[in-house]
Design a protein around this motif. Structure first.
Motif, PDB file in Angstrom:
ATOM      1  N   PHE A 103      10.199   5.178   7.874  1.00 31.44           N
ATOM      2  CA  PHE A 103       9.140   6.181   7.939  1.00 31.44           C
ATOM      3  C   PHE A 103       9.235   7.209   6.811  1.00 31.44           C
ATOM      4  O   PHE A 103       8.247   7.856   6.477  1.00 31.44           O
ATOM      5  N   TRP A 159       5.786   3.617   2.983  1.00 23.58           N
ATOM      6  CA  TRP A 159       5.247   3.889   4.312  1.00 23.58           C
ATOM      7  C   TRP A 159       4.288   5.087   4.258  1.00 23.58           C
ATOM      8  O   TRP A 159       3.191   5.047   4.835  1.00 23.58           O
ATOM      9  N   THR A 202       0.301   5.239   5.223  1.00 30.07           N
ATOM     10  CA  THR A 202      -0.172   6.011   6.371  1.00 30.07           C
ATOM     11  C   THR A 202      -0.930   7.273   5.988  1.00 30.07           C
ATOM     12  O   THR A 202      -1.729   7.779   6.773  1.00 30.07           O
ATOM     13  N   THR A 250       3.894   7.310  13.110  1.00 32.15           N
ATOM     14  CA  THR A 250       5.144   7.568  12.397  1.00 32.15           C
ATOM     15  C   THR A 250       6.060   8.330  13.338  1.00 32.15           C
ATOM     16  O   THR A 250       5.761   9.458  13.721  1.00 32.15           O
ATOM     17  N   ILE A 285      -0.713  -0.289   7.379  1.00 32.80           N
ATOM     18  CA  ILE A 285       0.707  -0.423   7.698  1.00 32.80           C
ATOM     19  C   ILE A 285       1.117  -1.888   7.673  1.00 32.80           C
ATOM     20  O   ILE A 285       2.159  -2.266   7.127  1.00 32.80           O
ATOM     21  N   ALA A 289       3.953  -3.259   5.324  1.00 34.26           N
ATOM     22  CA  ALA A 289       5.183  -3.770   5.944  1.00 34.26           C
ATOM     23  C   ALA A 289       5.404  -5.233   5.596  1.00 34.26           C
ATOM     24  O   ALA A 289       6.548  -5.688   5.491  1.00 34.26           O
TER      25      ALA A 289
END
Length: 312
Positions: free
Chosen positions: A17, A22, A26, A65, A196, A200
């Motif tokens: 996070f 990340w 986000t 998050t 995300i 990821a």
């Protein structure tokens, strides 16, 4: 402060996070970080997301998050030396924050000393997650489940099959149904989870597990992200009309097993809601505390609370 376009070293974080990839997924274009360098190396870092509410400038964290907060390079030596180093670096991080009306973040559980923030006018509330360690011993994990949870897992295995999906839309549809059952809308944008998922897939680990019966109906889903350090249960969902199958318990168990492919720690991300806490606890997970740390001006606090009440 760092340029948000310039990645920080992958080691300068306690979790995914805090990683730049990340944060860019986000909160694209809305995040930054205070960074302290010594000898050409980053020794402390505090990422944050900038938003505005009612004309107030807020420093916080993105949706989906679990935690941000400060990261600090480990300090060799005794306890006293470590605390002195934390006081120095945390104070420098706080001083480096841009002007703001409100600061609100969950700190990673690794941060156990928030006193330097207290001395700078911040307040703290302890919150809890639930964590499983030792994922590569499935027999031991199952033995730690409550009897009810084990029975529901076995019951669901006779009704549904859990498979991994490359399509995050499967998870989104079931997550939306879960909130609709509560008379609520999804508390985050579907595009957020899509970003995300894409990030990821490139940088971290992701698993989307969906439980379906022999008619092809999706009963429940779980979506996890993580790295070698830890996996996080990010999103879950279930069809309210098919809840009696026990698929929700089974899909969580399969998510734990999937996480064991790349880490030995599974974080349910916890909840302060009593029914959710009970559900996670019955998987044998251990309570893991972390700090919610905030600071606001008097006028800012009142305006923000009014805004929260209006949202409710």
């Amino acid at each position: 402060m760092s340029d948000a376009r310039t990645p920080a070293p992958e080691s300068s974080a306690y979790s995914i996070f805090q990683q730049p990839w990340w944060l860019e997924a986000t909160a694209p274009g809305h995040w930054d970080a205070v960074e302290i360098e010594e000898g050409g190396r980053t020794v402390a870092r505090l990422p944050f997301v900038v938003t505005k509410r009612l004309g107030l400038r807020m420093l916080g964290q993105p949706a989906l998050t679990q935690a941000l907060g400060p990261w600090m390079q480990p300090t060799p030596g005794g306890h006293s030396k470590r605390l002195a180093r934390e006081k120095d670096l945390y104070t420098r991080l706080i001083t480096g924050l841009p002007a703001h009306d409100i600061f609100r973040q969950n700190f990673h559980g690794e941060v156990t000393n928030w006193l330097p923030f207290h001395w700078q006018g911040f307040t703290q509330t302890t919150r809890y997650s639930y964590v499983l360690d030792g994922l590569r011993n499935p027999a031991q994990l199952l033995a730690g489940f409550s009897k009810t949870t084990r029975n529901l897992v076995r019951q669901a295995e006779r009704v549904v099959e859990v498979t991994e999906s490359d399509d995050v839309e499967d998870v989104l549809r079931l997550a939306e149904k879960t909130f609709q059952r509560q008379g609520k809308t999804l508390p985050y944008s579907p595009d957020l989870l899509r970003r995300i998922d894409a990030a990821a897939t490139r940088h971290g680990q992701r698993r989307a597990l969906v439980a379906r019966d022999d008619q092809g109906r999706a009963h429940a889903a779980a979506y996890i992200v993580g790295d070698q350090a830890r996996a996080y249960l990010l999103v879950t969902g279930a069809d309210p009309e098919l809840r009696r199958s026990g698929a929700g318990n089974l899909v969580h168990w399969r998510a734990i097993q999937a996480a064991a492919e790349f880490t030995d720690i599974f974080d349910f991300e916890g909840s302060m809601l009593e029914p959710v806490e009970e559900f996670y606890r019955k998987f044998g997970a251990v309570q893991s505390p972390y700090s919610f740390v905030s600071r606001s001006s008097g006028a800012g606090a009142l305006a923000f609370e009014a805004w929260r009440m209006l949202r409710r």
